[in-house]
Design a protein around this motif. Sequence first.
Motif, PDB file in Angstrom:
ATOM      1  N   PHE A  27      68.866  53.562 -61.414  1.00 42.68           N
ATOM      2  CA  PHE A  27      68.070  54.321 -62.382  1.00 42.68           C
ATOM      3  C   PHE A  27      66.881  54.939 -61.646  1.00 42.68           C
ATOM      4  N   GLY A  28      66.839  56.276 -61.562  1.00 48.07           N
ATOM      5  CA  GLY A  28      65.778  56.974 -60.845  1.00 48.07           C
ATOM      6  C   GLY A  28      64.798  57.632 -61.788  1.00 48.07           C
ATOM      7  N   THR A  29      63.501  57.447 -61.529  1.00 44.19           N
ATOM      8  CA  THR A  29      62.494  57.959 -62.446  1.00 44.19           C
ATOM      9  C   THR A  29      61.176  58.180 -61.711  1.00 44.19           C
ATOM     10  N   SER A  30      60.086  58.324 -62.486  1.00 40.41           N
ATOM     11  CA  SER A  30      58.764  58.589 -61.914  1.00 40.41           C
ATOM     12  C   SER A  30      57.783  57.506 -62.354  1.00 40.41           C
ATOM     13  N   PRO A  31      56.712  57.299 -61.591  1.00 39.19           N
ATOM     14  CA  PRO A  31      55.679  56.349 -62.018  1.00 39.19           C
ATOM     15  C   PRO A  31      55.070  56.718 -63.370  1.00 39.19           C
ATOM     16  N   LYS A  32      54.970  58.015 -63.667  1.00 40.22           N
ATOM     17  CA  LYS A  32      54.373  58.453 -64.926  1.00 40.22           C
ATOM     18  C   LYS A  32      55.195  57.952 -66.116  1.00 40.22           C
ATOM     19  N   TYR A  33      56.515  58.058 -66.030  1.00 42.08           N
ATOM     20  CA  TYR A  33      57.383  57.578 -67.108  1.00 42.08           C
ATOM     21  C   TYR A  33      57.246  56.065 -67.273  1.00 42.08           C
ATOM     22  N   LEU A  34      57.256  55.354 -66.149  1.00 40.40           N
ATOM     23  CA  LEU A  34      57.129  53.900 -66.213  1.00 40.40           C
ATOM     24  C   LEU A  34      55.773  53.501 -66.802  1.00 40.40           C
ATOM     25  N   ASP A  35      54.736  54.283 -66.479  1.00 38.31           N
ATOM     26  CA  ASP A  35      53.410  54.000 -67.014  1.00 38.31           C
ATOM     27  C   ASP A  35      53.369  54.181 -68.536  1.00 38.31           C
ATOM     28  N   THR A  36      54.101  55.193 -69.030  1.00 39.48           N
ATOM     29  CA  THR A  36      54.194  55.410 -70.478  1.00 39.48           C
ATOM     30  C   THR A  36      54.768  54.173 -71.170  1.00 39.48           C
ATOM     31  N   LEU A  37      55.826  53.616 -70.582  1.00 45.04           N
ATOM     32  CA  LEU A  37      56.445  52.412 -71.151  1.00 45.04           C
ATOM     33  C   LEU A  37      55.508  51.214 -71.055  1.00 45.04           C
ATOM     34  N   MET A  38      54.839  51.125 -69.912  1.00 47.55           N
ATOM     35  CA  MET A  38      53.944  49.995 -69.662  1.00 47.55           C
ATOM     36  C   MET A  38      52.781  49.984 -70.661  1.00 47.55           C
ATOM     37  N   LYS A  39      52.185  51.165 -70.889  1.00 48.96           N
ATOM     38  CA  LYS A  39      51.056  51.259 -71.817  1.00 48.96           C
ATOM     39  C   LYS A  39      51.485  50.962 -73.254  1.00 48.96           C
ATOM     40  N   ALA A  40      52.746  51.260 -73.557  1.00 46.67           N
ATOM     41  CA  ALA A  40      53.242  51.035 -74.919  1.00 46.67           C
ATOM     42  C   ALA A  40      53.729  49.601 -75.130  1.00 46.67           C
ATOM     43  N   GLY A  41      53.676  48.792 -74.074  1.00 43.78           N
ATOM     44  CA  GLY A  41      54.091  47.400 -74.204  1.00 43.78           C
ATOM     45  C   GLY A  41      55.589  47.211 -74.331  1.00 43.78           C
ATOM     46  N   VAL A  42      56.363  48.146 -73.793  1.00 41.49           N
ATOM     47  CA  VAL A  42      57.828  48.041 -73.859  1.00 41.49           C
ATOM     48  C   VAL A  42      58.301  46.849 -73.024  1.00 41.49           C
ATOM     49  N   ASP A  43      59.203  46.056 -73.574  1.00 43.52           N
ATOM     50  CA  ASP A  43      59.770  44.898 -72.876  1.00 43.52           C
ATOM     51  C   ASP A  43      61.292  45.017 -72.920  1.00 43.52           C
ATOM     52  N   LEU A  44      61.857  45.646 -71.899  1.00 43.57           N
ATOM     53  CA  LEU A  44      63.293  45.947 -71.888  1.00 43.57           C
ATOM     54  C   LEU A  44      64.149  44.689 -71.769  1.00 43.57           C
ATOM     55  N   LYS A  45      63.590  43.630 -71.170  1.00 46.45           N
ATOM     56  CA  LYS A  45      64.345  42.383 -71.043  1.00 46.45           C
ATOM     57  C   LYS A  45      64.808  41.874 -72.405  1.00 46.45           C
ATOM     58  N   ASN A  46      63.976  42.092 -73.425  1.00 44.54           N
ATOM     59  CA  ASN A  46      64.281  41.577 -74.755  1.00 44.54           C
ATOM     60  C   ASN A  46      65.044  42.559 -75.634  1.00 44.54           C
TER      61      ASN A  46
END
Length: 647
Positions: free
Chosen positions: A358-377
């Motif tokens: 899965f290839g992406t950018s730090p900006k996209y990951l930061d969006t998920l991080m700030k929103a509290g996304v927890d993909l494990k669950n």
Amino acid sequence: MNTSITAQRSPYLWEPSSERIEQSHIKAFAESTGQPLFPYERFHRWSVSHLAEFWSAVWDYAGIIGEKGDRFFIPGPSMPDSTWFPEARLNFAENLLRGSLDRTVAYEANETGVHQSITLKELRESVAKAQEGLKQLGVQKGDCVAGVTTNDIQGLVALLATTSLGATWTSCSPDFGTKGIVDRIGQVKPKVLFAATSYQYKQKPFDIVDKIKQTTEHLDGLSALVTFGDETSIEGLQSLSWDELCNNEASEPTFEPVPFNHPLYILYTSGTTGLPKAIVHSVGGTLLQHVKEHQLHCDVQQNDVLFWYTNTAWMMYPWLVSGLASEAAILLYDGSPVRQDSLTHLWDIADEVGITHFGTSPKYLDTLMKAGVDLKNSHSLNTLKSLLSCGAPLAPEQYNWIYQTIKQDLFLASISGGTEIIGCFVMGSPVHPLKQGEIACKALGMAVDVLDERGASVYEEKGDLVCTKPFPSMPLTFLGEGGEERYRKSYFSKRPGIWTHGDLAEQTIDQSFIIYGRADTTLNPGGVRIGTAEIYGVVDHIKEIKDSVVFGLPKDNDEEIILCIVTEKLTEELAKEIRLQIRAKASPRHVPKRIYQVEEIPHTINGKRVEGAAKTAALGEEVKNEASLRNPSSLQAFRQLSERKFV
């Protein structure tokens, strides 16, 4: 006496299992060369001190289809004068349209989800029909074909059909303005233009028929327009729809063999001074670089599913397409990475099609991080083996977040290179343990170093990222008047004979790397070089800040750090918090002197923030080539910065 010993905590976030190392491409490749894989630093030194032997071994290991010849590398008087595989003949498309005919080779998805897939048999047949249509339009070896295309299967077929004929492909994203398109593909004088007549972004449709018509008026030498969707009639120009182009009996493509250094792609830098540089890349250099990166560094295996979130204007689009040469399937996605009702839309797709890389950018990951996304669950991600990131440095905090919330057994790689080399200088590897905030290693075959102003190699110290020996994916030239001179001046003027890439970097004593951003946007307060990435690494993780840009402005024979942020309201309390965090996590020297609130930050059409444009506008100077910006109106706030209140 207490004899118990407290177990030391590992400095690594992730370590590959012995099984993963044993099954990796890079281990098999090392064995095929008769060289030990470990220590890696020795293996890397072998790869750059025996260039002909190394790149010949890459050709053999990847099973490149074509004639290799007996000579692999002829050194020249300087890096750009070296010659690679002078006797070789090959075809790019032939090397991508390979393997088992019944396997799925591409998935197509957009904001509504996955809606199409194609097998190799079907893809070859589609390429054959498009190829025959292009032949009837007079396209032949040496011609250039352009695309204003969305990232989908039709666009892929157009690219492969073009390169199967030995013609050169160049593309833009349909969200560019007319000037942005013409500034790029107008330089290459394409014979045929493929064009989408509409696209969608953030679930909003855009009709671009008028834009395409205006574009064709400025393309010298254009003889035909092929539109995806309905035919668009243009006076004085042969116009036909995709279906009309492919309405023939062809079922199996033919492949025109070309020399190793035959032009394959023309890519464009998105700088803000003058016209974008039109960079010509070779068939052989692109193919060899990509199979090396995919297989040896990313461990892309046969039948894996490779994805990178990209549009057709960015270097990562051809990088993704080359995944076919490793007999992996690729996911082609067009649209916004997030929907209003779902931040995890791309991960829904990842589960559905079984993405492995899965290839992406730090900006996209930061969006998920700030929103509290927890993909494990929320997602299984059973097939996911690797998460890859580029476009900007990955912040240290993001490393931790990825392992805490996405997947623990995950090969994470921040990679760094450039459009100019259609590849990477420093990368991850499936056999390296990973430390927070670091890029694992120098890419094989790339003589990477970090030099100070004296030209001395330095460790644990910031300097210029350079490459000291030739590599196959160096540009053939820059297109246009004085192109060769402009090419050499861009990368070899600072240090004759050495490629100076323009990144500020640091190599650790373990020979891993930290990238601090572009050297030309390096801050220099008090004569100390500071990478802007060090400030973004803090600011981007403050929840109240939606976007930011940092640059330096002259002040009393020195430089002041200016930070501009997009936020609901810039208060004294928020400014104090920003400065406290930067002081604690970076250093007192990194603390901005002035913080401004602005409505938006200038970004290129590919999504990169443009520090140079913001600074130039703040200085009251002309920002050249505003067509490279997605939002040129954002510059108005920077032009008025001196009139704005700061804290």
